[in-house]
Design a protein around this motif. Structure first.
Motif, PDB file in Angstrom:
ATOM      1  N   GLY A   1       0.811  -1.205   0.000  1.00  0.00           N
ATOM      2  CA  GLY A   1       0.000   0.000   0.000  1.00  0.00           C
ATOM      3  C   GLY A   1       0.848   1.259   0.000  1.00  0.00           C
ATOM      4  O   GLY A   1       0.529   2.240  -0.680  1.00  0.00           O
ATOM      5  N   GLN A   2       1.944   1.243   0.764  1.00  0.00           N
ATOM      6  CA  GLN A   2       2.836   2.393   0.776  1.00  0.00           C
ATOM      7  C   GLN A   2       3.456   2.620  -0.602  1.00  0.00           C
ATOM      8  O   GLN A   2       3.600   3.756  -1.064  1.00  0.00           O
ATOM      9  CB  GLN A   2       3.931   2.185   1.820  1.00  0.00           C
ATOM     10  N   LEU A   3       3.825   1.521  -1.276  1.00  0.00           N
ATOM     11  CA  LEU A   3       4.415   1.661  -2.602  1.00  0.00           C
ATOM     12  C   LEU A   3       3.407   2.208  -3.607  1.00  0.00           C
ATOM     13  O   LEU A   3       3.736   3.042  -4.456  1.00  0.00           O
ATOM     14  CB  LEU A   3       4.942   0.307  -3.088  1.00  0.00           C
ATOM     15  N   LEU A   4       2.171   1.747  -3.495  1.00  0.00           N
ATOM     16  CA  LEU A   4       1.156   2.186  -4.448  1.00  0.00           C
ATOM     17  C   LEU A   4       0.776   3.647  -4.267  1.00  0.00           C
ATOM     18  O   LEU A   4       0.244   4.272  -5.181  1.00  0.00           O
ATOM     19  CB  LEU A   4      -0.087   1.300  -4.323  1.00  0.00           C
ATOM     20  N   GLU A   5       1.046   4.188  -3.070  1.00  0.00           N
ATOM     21  CA  GLU A   5       0.752   5.597  -2.836  1.00  0.00           C
ATOM     22  C   GLU A   5       1.884   6.512  -3.284  1.00  0.00           C
ATOM     23  O   GLU A   5       1.761   7.735  -3.204  1.00  0.00           O
ATOM     24  CB  GLU A   5       0.481   5.818  -1.340  1.00  0.00           C
ATOM     25  N   SER A   6       2.988   5.923  -3.727  1.00  0.00           N
ATOM     26  CA  SER A   6       4.114   6.744  -4.187  1.00  0.00           C
ATOM     27  C   SER A   6       3.744   7.418  -5.501  1.00  0.00           C
ATOM     28  O   SER A   6       2.809   7.008  -6.192  1.00  0.00           O
ATOM     29  CB  SER A   6       5.356   5.869  -4.384  1.00  0.00           C
ATOM     30  N   PRO A   7       4.491   8.478  -5.882  1.00  0.00           N
ATOM     31  CA  PRO A   7       4.177   9.171  -7.147  1.00  0.00           C
ATOM     32  C   PRO A   7       4.218   8.252  -8.360  1.00  0.00           C
ATOM     33  O   PRO A   7       3.511   8.483  -9.342  1.00  0.00           O
ATOM     34  CB  PRO A   7       5.258  10.260  -7.225  1.00  0.00           C
ATOM     35  N   ALA A   8       5.044   7.195  -8.306  1.00  0.00           N
ATOM     36  CA  ALA A   8       5.132   6.303  -9.462  1.00  0.00           C
ATOM     37  C   ALA A   8       3.875   5.477  -9.638  1.00  0.00           C
ATOM     38  O   ALA A   8       3.516   5.115 -10.760  1.00  0.00           O
ATOM     39  CB  ALA A   8       6.344   5.388  -9.317  1.00  0.00           C
ATOM     40  N   GLY A   9       3.198   5.131  -8.555  1.00  0.00           N
ATOM     41  CA  GLY A   9       1.955   4.393  -8.647  1.00  0.00           C
ATOM     42  C   GLY A   9       2.154   2.952  -9.070  1.00  0.00           C
ATOM     43  O   GLY A   9       3.257   2.390  -9.007  1.00  0.00           O
ATOM     44  N   VAL A  10       1.065   2.349  -9.519  1.00  0.00           N
ATOM     45  CA  VAL A  10       1.086   0.930  -9.886  1.00  0.00           C
ATOM     46  C   VAL A  10       2.078   0.682 -11.020  1.00  0.00           C
ATOM     47  O   VAL A  10       2.840  -0.285 -11.003  1.00  0.00           O
ATOM     48  CB  VAL A  10      -0.325   0.476 -10.304  1.00  0.00           C
ATOM     49  N   CYS A  11       2.087   1.544 -12.003  1.00  0.00           N
ATOM     50  CA  CYS A  11       2.973   1.345 -13.153  1.00  0.00           C
ATOM     51  C   CYS A  11       4.435   1.322 -12.716  1.00  0.00           C
ATOM     52  O   CYS A  11       5.212   0.478 -13.160  1.00  0.00           O
ATOM     53  CB  CYS A  11       2.746   2.451 -14.173  1.00  0.00           C
ATOM     54  N   GLY A  12       4.813   2.239 -11.847  1.00  0.00           N
ATOM     55  CA  GLY A  12       6.201   2.271 -11.385  1.00  0.00           C
ATOM     56  C   GLY A  12       6.571   1.025 -10.615  1.00  0.00           C
ATOM     57  O   GLY A  12       7.684   0.493 -10.746  1.00  0.00           O
ATOM     58  N   VAL A  13       5.640   0.517  -9.779  1.00  0.00           N
ATOM     59  CA  VAL A  13       5.908  -0.698  -9.014  1.00  0.00           C
ATOM     60  C   VAL A  13       6.133  -1.875  -9.954  1.00  0.00           C
ATOM     61  O   VAL A  13       7.081  -2.651  -9.814  1.00  0.00           O
ATOM     62  CB  VAL A  13       4.750  -0.987  -8.035  1.00  0.00           C
ATOM     63  N   VAL A  14       5.258  -2.016 -10.946  1.00  0.00           N
ATOM     64  CA  VAL A  14       5.358  -3.141 -11.865  1.00  0.00           C
ATOM     65  C   VAL A  14       6.641  -3.065 -12.694  1.00  0.00           C
ATOM     66  O   VAL A  14       7.348  -4.058 -12.884  1.00  0.00           O
ATOM     67  CB  VAL A  14       4.125  -3.183 -12.783  1.00  0.00           C
ATOM     68  N   LEU A  15       6.977  -1.876 -13.186  1.00  0.00           N
ATOM     69  CA  LEU A  15       8.191  -1.740 -13.992  1.00  0.00           C
ATOM     70  C   LEU A  15       9.437  -2.066 -13.179  1.00  0.00           C
ATOM     71  O   LEU A  15      10.365  -2.713 -13.676  1.00  0.00           O
ATOM     72  CB  LEU A  15       8.285  -0.317 -14.551  1.00  0.00           C
ATOM     73  N   GLY A  16       9.469  -1.628 -11.929  1.00  0.00           N
ATOM     74  CA  GLY A  16      10.620  -1.943 -11.086  1.00  0.00           C
ATOM     75  C   GLY A  16      10.735  -3.429 -10.820  1.00  0.00           C
ATOM     76  O   GLY A  16      11.838  -3.993 -10.831  1.00  0.00           O
ATOM     77  N   CYS A  17       9.597  -4.102 -10.586  1.00  0.00           N
ATOM     78  CA  CYS A  17       9.624  -5.550 -10.377  1.00  0.00           C
ATOM     79  C   CYS A  17      10.101  -6.278 -11.627  1.00  0.00           C
ATOM     80  O   CYS A  17      10.831  -7.272 -11.539  1.00  0.00           O
ATOM     81  CB  CYS A  17       8.233  -6.044  -9.980  1.00  0.00           C
ATOM     82  N   GLN A  18       9.691  -5.808 -12.781  1.00  0.00           N
ATOM     83  CA  GLN A  18      10.123  -6.445 -14.016  1.00  0.00           C
ATOM     84  C   GLN A  18      11.628  -6.315 -14.205  1.00  0.00           C
ATOM     85  O   GLN A  18      12.297  -7.256 -14.649  1.00  0.00           O
ATOM     86  CB  GLN A  18       9.375  -5.830 -15.199  1.00  0.00           C
ATOM     87  N   GLU A  19      12.173  -5.159 -13.895  1.00  0.00           N
ATOM     88  CA  GLU A  19      13.617  -4.972 -14.019  1.00  0.00           C
ATOM     89  C   GLU A  19      14.380  -5.913 -13.093  1.00  0.00           C
ATOM     90  O   GLU A  19      15.371  -6.534 -13.491  1.00  0.00           O
ATOM     91  CB  GLU A  19      13.973  -3.522 -13.715  1.00  0.00           C
ATOM     92  N   ALA A  20      13.928  -6.020 -11.857  1.00  0.00           N
ATOM     93  CA  ALA A  20      14.597  -6.904 -10.911  1.00  0.00           C
ATOM     94  C   ALA A  20      14.470  -8.361 -11.333  1.00  0.00           C
ATOM     95  O   ALA A  20      15.427  -9.143 -11.233  1.00  0.00           O
ATOM     96  CB  ALA A  20      14.006  -6.700  -9.511  1.00  0.00           C
ATOM     97  N   SER A  21      13.301  -8.748 -11.833  1.00  0.00           N
ATOM     98  CA  SER A  21      13.101 -10.121 -12.283  1.00  0.00           C
ATOM     99  C   SER A  21      13.986 -10.445 -13.472  1.00  0.00           C
ATOM    100  O   SER A  21      14.575 -11.522 -13.554  1.00  0.00           O
ATOM    101  CB  SER A  21      11.625 -10.326 -12.638  1.00  0.00           C
ATOM    102  N   LEU A  22      14.098  -9.513 -14.402  1.00  0.00           N
ATOM    103  CA  LEU A  22      14.946  -9.731 -15.559  1.00  0.00           C
ATOM    104  C   LEU A  22      16.400  -9.918 -15.156  1.00  0.00           C
ATOM    105  O   LEU A  22      17.106 -10.768 -15.715  1.00  0.00           O
ATOM    106  CB  LEU A  22      14.812  -8.556 -16.518  1.00  0.00           C
ATOM    107  N   ALA A  23      16.870  -9.145 -14.190  1.00  0.00           N
ATOM    108  CA  ALA A  23      18.254  -9.282 -13.735  1.00  0.00           C
ATOM    109  C   ALA A  23      18.492 -10.661 -13.135  1.00  0.00           C
ATOM    110  O   ALA A  23      19.533 -11.287 -13.364  1.00  0.00           O
ATOM    111  CB  ALA A  23      18.576  -8.190 -12.720  1.00  0.00           C
ATOM    112  N   ARG A  24      17.534 -11.170 -12.357  1.00  0.00           N
ATOM    113  CA  ARG A  24      17.689 -12.499 -11.766  1.00  0.00           C
ATOM    114  C   ARG A  24      17.692 -13.581 -12.846  1.00  0.00           C
ATOM    115  O   ARG A  24      18.499 -14.511 -12.801  1.00  0.00           O
ATOM    116  CB  ARG A  24      16.566 -12.751 -10.765  1.00  0.00           C
ATOM    117  N   ILE A  25      16.805 -13.451 -13.826  1.00  0.00           N
ATOM    118  CA  ILE A  25      16.751 -14.444 -14.909  1.00  0.00           C
ATOM    119  C   ILE A  25      18.057 -14.437 -15.696  1.00  0.00           C
ATOM    120  O   ILE A  25      18.605 -15.490 -16.044  1.00  0.00           O
ATOM    121  CB  ILE A  25      15.555 -14.145 -15.823  1.00  0.00           C
ATOM    122  N   SER A  26      18.578 -13.262 -15.981  1.00  0.00           N
ATOM    123  CA  SER A  26      19.813 -13.157 -16.748  1.00  0.00           C
ATOM    124  C   SER A  26      20.979 -13.803 -16.002  1.00  0.00           C
ATOM    125  O   SER A  26      21.808 -14.492 -16.597  1.00  0.00           O
ATOM    126  CB  SER A  26      20.111 -11.685 -17.039  1.00  0.00           C
TER     127      SER A  26
END
Length: 518
Positions: free
Chosen positions: A102-127
């Protein structure tokens, strides 16, 4: 004096501990599908319009410092694939408490920012996981290097008396060694007398496209090994006489290399004429991937003040990679091998004096491939050689204009490869692209964005940013679908794709597409 009170400990949110490297990802739209790569089946996405608003990166996402090249839209310096982030990246997961989410979703980045950050971290782990599957654990290699210290031929088992590969500067033999209760295979490299890069190879660092050295020793060549011009154990006297005393075997320096080469690039090109005729799209895509690996290796060498000794197909090794599950049914010529640079020399500190003529500079670079400035010219020649177009030294030096031999248009890659070869072989050094820029052009040829993206919308940073976000999401979904179905495991091509989108930004894409699609 009494001690000052201790400083209060700074409390960091869990999400702020992500390391620096970020990533963006996608895959290509190739009209000629191939079952062995999961990248061939991803459909083209609907892209955001030109007016899509920029999306801010959340505070907990990987942060990249703004560099001059980013602000000017110039190509970014490539980081080594071996410097991938640790797979233990922190960040929100499916099990993260709802209060924290909930705290993350209230940030200026919002849902889109949370999802994009998770995707970047996931991609790094897969690589990182792909890297260990393809090239092995660096820690295990260091342990093996220690174990091989002081070992000679007596500690190794020769698995084949004939060379498994012969390059321009060495013979390679397949040998075995018992390590941690398992039998390992690697290559014993016996340099030819003309080889002069042995001292340089020990200090090159680790890179996917640089031959890895496990150890070295000097010993008498075993009698069972067959080398041209060196008598073996079968030497005997005339018929009816006692066998002649065998000639003493020479004492040679031997390098132990982690990868066992299958063939040279020259062998691959020579044996692929039929494949180029019957499947031009697939063959020229393989050519792009091999050239990409070469550029990545050359960039690593340039960063260490080392150059390729002789940039010719005979000195570039190909190693068969572990095959993805579904591609094991493919013929050997259809799978993507790993390319290795295997001969090197130290670049002199003094710079080569500028010639009085651009044409003289161009001719000297082609005639002397050991010159540091000749890398771009020789990669340009390699494009023609891979595409089976005659570009001999005598032929190319005969041109007195900017005209080069025609590359026939056989696939969606032909025009781009022709454009890249023209830029690499330009007689004016100021118009010639660098190895770093060539790598970026090859990546765009392989994974986009293709020129049709700009047919409906004017090219802009917002459009390219949206394209990166959609492509990254689609590739991660494809990875998840294939992992759940166990249909296709990731291979070298998928890892190269991840490397590309970990580093690319809309700024670099803008500049590369400007050059490629001019």
């Amino acid at each position: 004096d009494p001690l000052p009170p201790p400083l209060p400990k700074k409390q960091l949110q869990r999400a702020e501990s992500l390391p620096e490297p970020g990533s963006s990802l996608h895959c290509h739209d190739d009209p000629e599908p191939r079952a062995g790569s999961i990248l061939y089946s991803i459909p083209p996405p609907h892209l955001h319009g030109e007016g899509a608003p920029p999306r801010d990166r959340p505070s907990w996402a990987p942060k990249k410092p703004l560099t001059k090249s980013q602000s000017l839209g110039e190509p970014l310096a490539r980081s080594s694939p071996q410097k991938a982030p640790s797979p233990s990246l922190n960040g929100p997961t499916f099990g993260t408490a709802d209060g924290e989410l909930g705290q993350l979703l209230e940030s200026p980045a919002g849902v889109c920012g949370v999802v994009l950050g998770c995707q970047e971290a996931s991609l790094a782990r897969i690589s990182t996981h792909m890297q260990e599957e393809l090239v092995g654990s660096e820690e295990r290699q260091q342990l093996l290097e220690v174990e091989l210290t002081g070992k000679r031929w007596a500690a190794l088992s020769v698995l084949d008396p004939q060379p498994c590969c012969q390059s321009g500067d060495a013979w390679y033999f397949r040998v075995g060694f018992t390590f941690e209760h398992s039998q390992l295979q690697f290559a014993a490299k016996v340099p030819k007398p003309c080889c002069s890069s042995l001292g340089v190879q020990s200090f090159l660092g680790t890179h996917c496209n640089i031959q890895r050295l496990l150890g070295r020793f000097t010993d008498r060549l075993p009698r069972e090994l067959v080398l041209p011009g060196i008598p073996g154990k079968q030497s005997q006297g005339p018929s009816g006489e006692e066998p002649a005393r065998p000639a003493p075997r020479p004492v040679l320096q031997v390098l132990l290399c982690a990868e066992v080469p299958q063939q040279t690039l020259a062998d691959f090109v020579k044996g692929s004429h039929a494949l180029h005729r019957t499947s031009p799209g697939h063959y020229e895509r393989l050519g792009c991937l091999l050239l990409l690996q070469l550029c990545m290796g050359l960039e690593h060498l340039q960063g260490q003040n080392v150059a390729q000794g002789d940039l010719c197909p005979e000195n570039l090794l190909l190693v068969q990679c572990p095959c993805p599950l579904q591609s094991q049914k493919e013929p050997l010529g259809l799978s993507l091998p790993r390319l290795l640079i295997s001969s090197f020399f130290k670049v002199q500190e003094k710079h080569r004096p500028c010639s009085s003529s651009q044409e003289q500079d161009w001719s000297q670079g082609l005639a002397a491939p050991s010159l540091p400035a000749a890398a771009e010219l020789n990669v340009g020649r390699l494009i023609y050689q891979i595409l089976h177009v005659d570009i001999s030294l005598e032929n190319i030096l005969g041109f007195r204009s900017k005209r080069l031999p025609e590359i026939p248009s056989l696939s969606i890659y032909s025009a781009g490869l022709k454009r890249l070869a023209t830029l690499l072989l330009h007689k004016d050094p100021r118009e010639r692209v660098s190895i770093e820029q060539a790598r970026g052009i090859l990546q765009v040829l392989l994974w986009g964005p293709r020129q049709e993206l700009f047919a409906r919308s004017r090219k802009s940073l917002a459009l390219l940013r949206s394209w990166l976000e959609v492509k990254r999401a689609l590739l991660l979904l494809r990875f998840a679908e294939n992992a759940a179905g166990a249909r296709v495991s990731a291979g070298l091509e998928e890892w190269l794709c991840c490397q590309y989108f970990q580093e690319v930004t809309e700024h670099t894409l803008y500049q590369v597409t400007q050059v490629l699609y001019a």
